[in-house]
Design an enzyme around this catalytic site. Structure first.
Site, PDB file in Angstrom:
ATOM      1  N   ARG A   1       0.848  -1.191   0.000  1.00 43.38           N
ATOM      2  CA  ARG A   1       0.000   0.000   0.000  1.00 43.38           C
ATOM      3  C   ARG A   1       0.886   1.244   0.000  1.00 43.38           C
ATOM      4  O   ARG A   1       1.544   1.549   0.997  1.00 43.38           O
ATOM      5  CB  ARG A   1      -0.931   0.020   1.215  1.00 43.38           C
ATOM      6  CG  ARG A   1      -1.763   1.303   1.286  1.00 43.38           C
ATOM      7  CD  ARG A   1      -2.969   1.198   2.199  1.00 43.38           C
ATOM      8  NE  ARG A   1      -2.636   1.098   3.606  1.00 43.38           N
ATOM      9  CZ  ARG A   1      -3.531   1.204   4.602  1.00 43.38           C
ATOM     10  NH1 ARG A   1      -4.819   1.400   4.324  1.00 43.38           N
ATOM     11  NH2 ARG A   1      -3.144   1.069   5.849  1.00 43.38           N
TER      12      ARG A   1
ATOM     13  N   ASP B   1      -3.804   2.768  13.890  1.00 41.43           N
ATOM     14  CA  ASP B   1      -3.065   3.481  12.858  1.00 41.43           C
ATOM     15  C   ASP B   1      -3.687   4.862  12.697  1.00 41.43           C
ATOM     16  O   ASP B   1      -4.513   5.283  13.510  1.00 41.43           O
ATOM     17  CB  ASP B   1      -3.017   2.689  11.549  1.00 41.43           C
ATOM     18  CG  ASP B   1      -4.369   2.553  10.857  1.00 41.43           C
ATOM     19  OD1 ASP B   1      -5.348   3.200  11.293  1.00 41.43           O
ATOM     20  OD2 ASP B   1      -4.447   1.801   9.873  1.00 41.43           O
TER      21      ASP B   1
END
Length: 558
Positions: A181, A463
């Site tokens: 990603r 996150d």
């Protein structure tokens, strides 16, 4: 390969390039990543596509302006032909991506890469984005670590402890398929300037990884696979598709070699799922439900509408109406187009000190994965290796086939209104809700400033998305002067600032040399309106982690 086009004129590298190997098992260094050819390649991509990237980011603000003025999100009339055409399909799943029942994710830190590759999952998303603080060292050594992992030279011994980390390939064990990603379209990397502007972080992350590893991955039996984050419009997906085509042409591999899964983690994107798949159809590997970012995006885009104020974060579950409807729409569209519909993250961490709490946490994971499997998802995410057996058990029982793409729910299509039905019966905003948001937000921001983007907080692996929820909830509650259910107080910036000061004073006791003051200052300025509300929390924080070095002499690049 030597590129015969492009130029390094106008390129500046302001991040240190180390020529000394860091790991005894490998001779790879940052100098092997930032070679002349690799830098030419990412420069070509940046010069070709950065103008479009910036225009698409500006277009997001046009949508925001329309919503602020009472407009609504809707299915695009100009793309009705895409939605109504039932004949087009995306490409079949690529090698290594047919069965994705369990995926683990984490930043490209070497130890985490080895641990993830040793986890009993089928795929592994290594993350330069929300779970990785974008320090220069994290970004460049992330590329070094992936380069080594793909070439089976990632094993190493941690000098500080003497502990060895080794990828287990004994007895033909399956090693998870790698997916990367890159950072989102909104991010830049100021350590590389092209024509006096920072390089697109998306293009940098994608370009370096692809340039060095695409052919090696194909030789290994898989391919260059990606997760694409934070998009809000199908033309942003088209931009990725154009970059993919040019990149594949540049290194002479067939178009369609790349496969990419798009995270549907913004509320505007949920109205354009068909279109996003259509734009990427020759490169598409499906869609994923990015639950926390989706909540963040919903608050952000409807921030000036008092009809869309969400209650305490713990009450915004996947079972509430707008979240459930977005999942239903995603699964139906993905399967109609022949691709995977991936489930969301289980962020729990085993609680070793409390068996009762741990049993309850694991039961919650199992229930969430059961919901996903029965809904029709083709796989799910976990943040910790200990959760993989739970995810595997649920999906093995309820998905005996490699995926459920054949299952297209015979349910009515979700309407425009149903996607934004944010009513939560019994939802409450409380003092504890403020304090929890502050605790999570401040702790995450402080860790991010210290260089860590994957942070254990309250027995969850957090996150950037969860910190974004914290920030936007606090902002919206203060803006709309909501009343707290427990105390009856009206939420104001002054009230939140008082709690910020109390929390920072308490947190500061646990560690010296912390950066809570920087985090607190940013939160206060945004919540009070002293600074404009940032589109992303990490943007105003980014300059605090820059480590600009002396300009690299490009003649010395390999």
């Amino acid at each position: 390969m030597t590129l015969t086009y492009g130029s390094l004129d106008g390129v500046k590298i302001l991040g240190e390039i180390d020529n000394a190997p860091r790991y005894s098992s490998s001779s790879t260094t940052p100098a092997d990543i930032l070679t002349k050819d690799a830098v030419k390649f990412v420069t070509l991509l940046h010069r070709s596509f950065n103008g479009t990237r910036k225009q698409l980011l500006a277009n997001r603000q046009l949508i925001q302006e329309r919503l602020d003025n009472g407009g609504k999100l809707s299915f695009l009339p100009e793309t009705a032909y895409i939605r109504e055409d039932l004949t087009w399909k995306c490409k079949p799943p690529a090698p290594g991506l047919v069965d994705r029942r369990s995926e683990i994710t984490g930043p490209p830190e070497r130890k985490m890469i080895v641990n993830a590759l040793n986890t009993n999952v089928l795929t592994y998303m290594t993350d330069f984005e929300d779970s990785c603080s974008p320090t220069w060292e994290n970004m460049i050594y992330g590329q070094v670590n992936l380069y080594d992992a793909i070439r089976s030279q990632v094993d190493f011994t941690l000098e500080s402890t003497g502990k060895s980390y080794k990828v287990n390939k004994e007895n033909g064990r399956h090693v998870p398929t790698l997916i990367v990603r890159p950072r989102g379209w909104h991010m830049v990397d100021k350590h590389i300037l092209i024509d006096d502007e920072p390089i697109s972080a998306s293009i940098l992350d994608f370009g370096l990884y692809f340039f060095h590893n695409a052919k090696e991955l194909v030789k290994n039996g898989t391919g260059p696979y990606f997760y694409l984050p934070k998009m809000e419009h199908h033309l942003e997906a088209k931009l990725w598709n154009d970059i993919f085509n040019v990149a594949q042409d540049c290194i002479a591999i067939p178009r369609g070699t790349i496969s990419a899964t798009v995270l549907i983690e913004t509320i505007p994107a949920s109205y354009q799922m068909d279109e996003i798949l259509y734009q990427l159809r020759d490169h598409s590997a499906g869609l994923n439900c990015g639950r926390w970012d989706y909540i963040f995006s919903t608050i952000k885009r409807f921030r000036n509408d008092p009809n869309h104020i969400l209650p305490d974060r713990g009450q915004v579950t996947m079972k509430v109406t707008f979240m459930s409807n977005y999942v239903k729409r995603l699964i139906k569209i993905c399967h109609k187009r022949g691709v995977h519909a991936m489930g969301g993250m289980a962020a729990q961490i085993p609680i070793k000190t409390d068996k009762v709490k741990n049993d309850q946490a694991m039961a919650n994971v199992e229930a969430d994965k059961l919901r996903e499997a029965l809904a029709g998802h083709d796989g799910t995410w976990v943040a910790h290796p200990a959760l993989a057996p739970i995810a595997n058990s649920v999906f093995n029982k309820h998905m005996p086939t490699p995926n459920q793409i054949h299952y297209i729910p015979a349910t009515p299509d979700i309407t425009e209104e149903e996607l934004v039905d944010t009513r939560i019966p019994g939802g409450k905003i409380t003092t504890d809700g403020i304090k929890i948001n502050l605790y999570i937000g401040l702790n995450y921001m402080e860790a991010w400033l210290q260089g860590s983007g994957c942070v254990p907080i309250n027995n969850l692996m957090e996150d950037a998305a969860t910190a974004e929820v914290s920030r936007l909830q606090l902002w919206s509650w203060a803006k709309h002067h909501v009343k707290l259910e427990d105390s009856g107080e009206t939420v104001t910036a002054a009230l939140i600032n008082k709690y910020i000061d109390e929390e920072v004073a308490e947190l500061g006791k646990s560690r010296s040399n912390n950066k809570y003051a920087i985090a607190a200052d940013l939160l206060k300025k945004e919540i009070s309106g002293e600074s404009p509300l940032s589109e992303f929390l990490t943007t105003p924080l980014y300059d605090h982690i820059l480590t600009i070095s002396k300009e690299v002499d490009l003649k010395n690049l390999k």
